[in-house]
Design an enzyme around this catalytic site. Structure first.
Site, PDB file in Angstrom:
ATOM      1  N   CYS A   1      -2.915  -2.333  16.609  1.00 35.37           N
ATOM      2  CA  CYS A   1      -1.559  -1.800  16.411  1.00 35.37           C
ATOM      3  C   CYS A   1      -1.429  -0.350  16.861  1.00 35.37           C
ATOM      4  O   CYS A   1      -0.441   0.027  17.506  1.00 35.37           O
ATOM      5  CB  CYS A   1      -1.170  -1.925  14.935  1.00 35.37           C
ATOM      6  SG  CYS A   1      -0.844  -3.618  14.417  1.00 35.37           S
TER       7      CYS A   1
ATOM      8  N   ASP B   1       0.804  -1.232   0.000  1.00 38.65           N
ATOM      9  CA  ASP B   1       0.000   0.000   0.000  1.00 38.65           C
ATOM     10  C   ASP B   1       0.835   1.280   0.000  1.00 38.65           C
ATOM     11  O   ASP B   1       0.291   2.379  -0.085  1.00 38.65           O
ATOM     12  CB  ASP B   1      -0.965   0.019   1.187  1.00 38.65           C
ATOM     13  CG  ASP B   1      -0.271  -0.215   2.529  1.00 38.65           C
ATOM     14  OD1 ASP B   1       0.889   0.223   2.694  1.00 38.65           O
ATOM     15  OD2 ASP B   1      -0.889  -0.842   3.409  1.00 38.65           O
TER      16      ASP B   1
ATOM     17  N   HIS C   1       6.466  -7.536  -1.267  1.00 39.76           N
ATOM     18  CA  HIS C   1       5.413  -7.778  -2.253  1.00 39.76           C
ATOM     19  C   HIS C   1       5.246  -6.611  -3.226  1.00 39.76           C
ATOM     20  O   HIS C   1       4.300  -6.589  -4.008  1.00 39.76           O
ATOM     21  CB  HIS C   1       4.076  -8.075  -1.557  1.00 39.76           C
ATOM     22  CG  HIS C   1       4.093  -9.370  -0.816  1.00 39.76           C
ATOM     23  ND1 HIS C   1       3.083  -9.746   0.062  1.00 39.76           N
ATOM     24  CD2 HIS C   1       4.992 -10.389  -0.801  1.00 39.76           C
ATOM     25  CE1 HIS C   1       3.373 -10.935   0.567  1.00 39.76           C
ATOM     26  NE2 HIS C   1       4.519 -11.338   0.063  1.00 39.76           N
TER      27      HIS C   1
ATOM     28  N   GLY D   1       0.862  -6.229  13.089  1.00 37.81           N
ATOM     29  CA  GLY D   1      -0.200  -6.374  12.096  1.00 37.81           C
ATOM     30  C   GLY D   1      -0.366  -7.781  11.587  1.00 37.81           C
ATOM     31  O   GLY D   1      -0.811  -7.991  10.458  1.00 37.81           O
TER      32      GLY D   1
END
Length: 340
Positions: free
Chosen positions: A287, A169, A186, A267
């Site tokens: 978190c 993200d 990723h 997370g």
């Protein structure tokens, strides 16, 4: 005749075996029904049957315990405030004593930015398994969470040396965490690269560059301004092997793993995970709540996110400063030349 006799004997044995299985099933069902009754409501016949079927009772009790254990693993757990405070104190002490600390971040650190995780109550996998649809939102407006900003603060205070993230993200980068301290395993949905240039040329965008890409199809449809080569996204899909040096930075992640004497996973999940038994400390809390309490314990202030410090804009700061130094006449000439 001998052949017929053997066949009949085999069929008779099969019938006996089938009848025994059916009787066992009926007995298990009956014993299970009795065990579900409160003890004070069980009859003498019930008690006699349970005494005669000790093995069946033990087997059913084991099955019940396994079922309950599986259910507990699927439940999200939240620590009580006092327990959470004790764990935060232990975590703060571990951070201060660490020689080389690495943070591994998962989808849970971005849920406060309205980005769904995977295994949570409204996670992607949870929704799909229950037959519900996953809503597609515009992630380009998402801003770093309190946790992202807290991680950046810990890095700037030299308490964290490297961050390894499974998220694509881009929020770690937006929080001003430098790329050299980050491995986005990723990929990053806001970065496209030219692999024809050496070294690879990166383009950091304000928009999602993956709108035209998919598994094994990574070209974004845009061209490199330097060599004219096809730009590609940096996302690593399931079943693919990431080969780009940046933003994946596998080398940095591997070196950090070797050096680390403390690793913090943020997370992951509020549920049971296969690594629970390996962890020295597991905190069951959101978190952002953990990061808030942690930085308070460390007497550090969490910085506020300023969009001006987005990496995209940081590339433009030198250009803007140059532009502001120009006179009106120079600005006019510059704009005319730039338009051509």
């Amino acid at each position: 005749m001998a052949g017929v006799s053997q066949r009949e004997a085999r069929k008779a044995a099969e019938r006996r075996q089938k009848r025994a299985v059916e009787e066992q099933r009926a007995r298990i069902k009956l014993v299970s029904t009795i065990l579900q009754k409160p003890e004070e409501l069980r009859t003498k016949d019930d008690i006699t049957l349970l005494s005669a079927c000790v093995d069946t009772v033990e087997e059913l009790e084991k099955r019940k315990q396994k079922t309950e254990a599986r259910k507990r693993k699927l439940e999200e757990v939240i620590d009580e405030p006092d327990e959470l405070k004790k764990k935060i104190n232990l975590l703060a002490a571990a951070i201060q004593a660490a020689r080389y600390l690495v943070i591994y971040s998962g989808a849970g650190i971005s849920t406060a930015a309205s980005i769904p995780d995977y295994r949570g109550p409204n996670g992607v996998w949870t929704l799909l398994q229950s037959g519900r649809t996953v809503s597609a939102g515009d992630l380009s407006e998402a801003e770093p969470t309190l946790t992202h900003m807290g991680i950046t603060k810990l890095y700037k205070e030299k308490l964290v040396q490297h961050v390894v993230s499974q998220n694509c993200d881009g929020l770690h980068l937006r929080s001003s965490l430098p790329q050299k301290a980050l491995s986005e395993l990723h990929g990053n949905m806001y970065i496209e690269v030219c692999t024809y240039c050496s070294p690879n040329r990166e383009y950091i965008r304000l928009f999602d560059v993956t709108e035209r890409t998919s598994l094994h199809r990574h070209n974004t449809g845009r061209k490199c301004h330097k060599c004219g080569g096809e730009l590609r996204d940096t996302i690593v899909h399931f079943g693919e092997k990431g080969t780009l040096e940046q933003p994946l930075n596998w080398k940095g992640a591997a070196e950090a793993a070797k050096e680390a004497d403390v690793i913090i996973c943020l997370g992951s999940s509020l549920k049971w995970t296969p690594k629970d038994g390996v962890a020295t400390l597991k905190i069951h809390a959101k978190c952002d709540d953990v990061m808030q309490l942690l930085l308070e314990e460390l007497c550090l202030e969490i910085p506020h996110y300023d969009r001006y410090f987005h990496p995209f804009f940081s590339h433009l700061q030198g250009f803007l400063q140059f532009f502001l130094r120009l006179s009106i006449f120079e600005c006019t000439i510059f704009c005319i030349l730039y338009s051509y």
